[in-house]
Write an enzyme that holds these catalytic residues in place. Structure first.
Site, PDB file in Angstrom:
ATOM      1  N   SER A   1      38.790 -30.781 -75.672  1.00 55.02           N
ATOM      2  CA  SER A   1      39.701 -29.785 -75.118  1.00 55.02           C
ATOM      3  C   SER A   1      38.974 -28.946 -74.063  1.00 55.02           C
ATOM      4  O   SER A   1      38.463 -29.493 -73.091  1.00 55.02           O
ATOM      5  CB  SER A   1      40.272 -28.935 -76.250  1.00 55.02           C
ATOM      6  OG  SER A   1      41.360 -28.164 -75.805  1.00 55.02           O
TER       7      SER A   1
ATOM      8  N   ASP B   1      50.235 -35.069 -76.879  1.00 59.53           N
ATOM      9  CA  ASP B   1      49.356 -33.958 -76.520  1.00 59.53           C
ATOM     10  C   ASP B   1      49.775 -33.419 -75.166  1.00 59.53           C
ATOM     11  O   ASP B   1      49.933 -34.189 -74.207  1.00 59.53           O
ATOM     12  CB  ASP B   1      47.901 -34.432 -76.483  1.00 59.53           C
ATOM     13  CG  ASP B   1      46.922 -33.352 -76.040  1.00 59.53           C
ATOM     14  OD1 ASP B   1      47.295 -32.163 -76.052  1.00 59.53           O
ATOM     15  OD2 ASP B   1      45.784 -33.698 -75.689  1.00 59.53           O
TER      16      ASP B   1
ATOM     17  N   HIS C   1      46.855 -33.381 -80.217  1.00 61.33           N
ATOM     18  CA  HIS C   1      45.699 -32.618 -79.753  1.00 61.33           C
ATOM     19  C   HIS C   1      44.852 -32.126 -80.927  1.00 61.33           C
ATOM     20  O   HIS C   1      45.376 -31.673 -81.945  1.00 61.33           O
ATOM     21  CB  HIS C   1      46.154 -31.422 -78.916  1.00 61.33           C
ATOM     22  CG  HIS C   1      45.047 -30.746 -78.190  1.00 61.33           C
ATOM     23  ND1 HIS C   1      44.536 -31.231 -77.003  1.00 61.33           N
ATOM     24  CD2 HIS C   1      44.321 -29.640 -78.469  1.00 61.33           C
ATOM     25  CE1 HIS C   1      43.570 -30.448 -76.581  1.00 61.33           C
ATOM     26  NE2 HIS C   1      43.402 -29.471 -77.466  1.00 61.33           N
TER      27      HIS C   1
END
Length: 424
Positions: free
Chosen positions: A203, A367, A397
């Site tokens: 991320s 995601d 995610h």
């Protein structure tokens, strides 16, 4: 005649009934395809997601309405929930030596395999995610410990300072200082071959990881990174209307997953926008109202792969809304225009990606950030960088944080570790 329940039995029964009642009240059906590769995975997620919603999402949205309190509650709740995940293995301390240290003024946590003593001679640098504002080495310790143990490789996890207390580029510089320390001292202190260093981030950590790779190339730093691994990376702030963003608004809004509003809010905090001002500007930013019209042709050129993604990744033929009307904000444009095209802030905006290290990029179908990871992988390939893309068709995610609970996440982590070992 049936004997009545004991007091303990009555309390236990009442607790079970209450728990199931709450789950039924909070239940929201997941979309088709979401974690459908394994029935067990889908059941686990149906149980976990309402808990996440109850303890993190709803309080941060409805109880702690100020931006400052939202950050406080999000950190507290997610850090606490992360401690409940994964089995407790009392034998791990015998197989992995864990130490906290300070490298060039930056807090890190190191993981050294005890049994085979770093069989690869290499090192993995891990940079955690959390929108630059959440997360810690402690939250990710189960993941990094497993990597050190199963790869028999030295792993270091960087505890960089978080936004909004620390803003761009200082968070990035924290990570860079720790990486520099490893290259300067790793051979002597840990027996590491400096030519065998792989950087990995998830991320926002993927953003920091690839920016470090870009900067080392730019500075002609030696030795070079052996490879970069980017797990569902956050790479840009110029288009929050990609198809993966629009699908989230249509089908996943209200679930406790990373959503476009959070992406906009946390990215603005990283940019140094004050808390309440960032919260105020979110509605404009998620429609791309922060982009000056004269930049749109440049964005379309850099993100040209968007049209291919939109025509081939159809979410089980679920209709995705067309792009909605832009809510222009001159204030957002003035505040963000000086930074959002800076490749150190938005690494997808770097025009020349040649000679970057060999790359593995993992994206997830469900995601918000899926498309930018795919675009980066395509652009790296076009630039001649050996690149492998893994798109988890049933993934979401941050799913590797559930590597002990979700089988597909565990299999993906195994694939990631195998790829890293190949680079050594």
């Amino acid at each position: 005649m049936t004997k009545p329940l004991s007091k303990i039995g009555s309390i236990t029964f009442a607790t079970i009934v209450l728990a199931f009642s709450l789950l039924l009240i909070l239940h929201k059906p997941l979309p088709p395809g979401f974690c459908e590769k394994s029935t067990i995975d889908r059941v686990i997620l149906h149980l976990f997601e309402p808990i996440l919603r109850a303890f993190y999402y709803y309080p941060s949205k409805y109880l702690f309405t100020s931006a400052e309190n939202q950050i406080w509650w999000t950190r507290l709740s997610l850090n606490s929930l992360s401690k409940t995940m994964g089995p407790i293995n009392v034998f791990d301390r015998h197989s992995v030596l864990v130490k906290d240290a300070v490298w060039n003024g930056v807090n890190v946590r190191t993981y050294e395999p005890r049994l085979l003593k770093n069989a690869t001679g290499g090192a993995v640098v891990f940079i955690h995610g959390g929108g630059f504002a959440i997360g810690s080495v402690e939250m990710y310790t189960g993941l990094t410990r497993r990597m050190a143990k199963e790869m028999n490789t030295f792993v270091v996890s960087i505890d960089y300072r978080l936004s909004p207390e620390t803003v761009f580029p200082e968070n990035l510089f924290d990570c860079e200082k720790a990486v520099d320390y490893l290259f300067q001292n790793g051979a002597e202190e840990f027996g590491i071959d400096p030519k065998k260093v792989v950087i990995i981030g998830d991320s926002a950590g993927g953003n920091l990881a690839t920016v470090i790779a870009q900067r080392r190339l730019e500075k002609k730093a030696e030795p070079k990174l052996a490879a970069q691994v980017l797990l569902y990376p956050l790479l840009q702030m110029v288009d929050l209307q990609m198809v993966s963003y629009r699908y989230f608004h249509k089908r996943l809004d209200g679930f406790a997953f990373v959503d476009p509003r959070s992406v906009a809010f946390y990215y603005m905090l990283y940019a140094g926008i004050p808390l309440e001002k960032a919260k105020e500007l979110v509605p404009a930013v998620i429609t791309n109202g922060h982009i000056k019209p004269e930049h749109r042709d440049r964005i379309d050129k850099i993100l040209s792969h968007r049209s291919f993604i939109e025509s081939t990744h159809l979410y089980n033929l679920s209709k995705v809304p067309d792009r909605w009307e832009i809510q222009e904000s001159l204030e957002a444009q003035d505040l963000l225009d000086p930074i959002i095209f800076n490749p150190y802030f938005s690494p997808l905006m770097r025009e020349n990606l040649e000679n970057l290290p060999k790359s593995l990029i993992v994206t997830c179908e469900f995601d918000t950030l899926r498309d930018e990871g795919m675009i980066y992988a395509e652009r790296l390939k076009t630039a001649g960088v050996p690149t492998k893309l893994i798109n988890l068709k049933n993934g979401f995610h941050a799913m590797l944080n559930m590597h002990n609970e979700i089988t597909e996440a565990s299999f993906c982590l195994t694939d990631v570790m195998s790829w890293i070992l190949e680079q050594f």
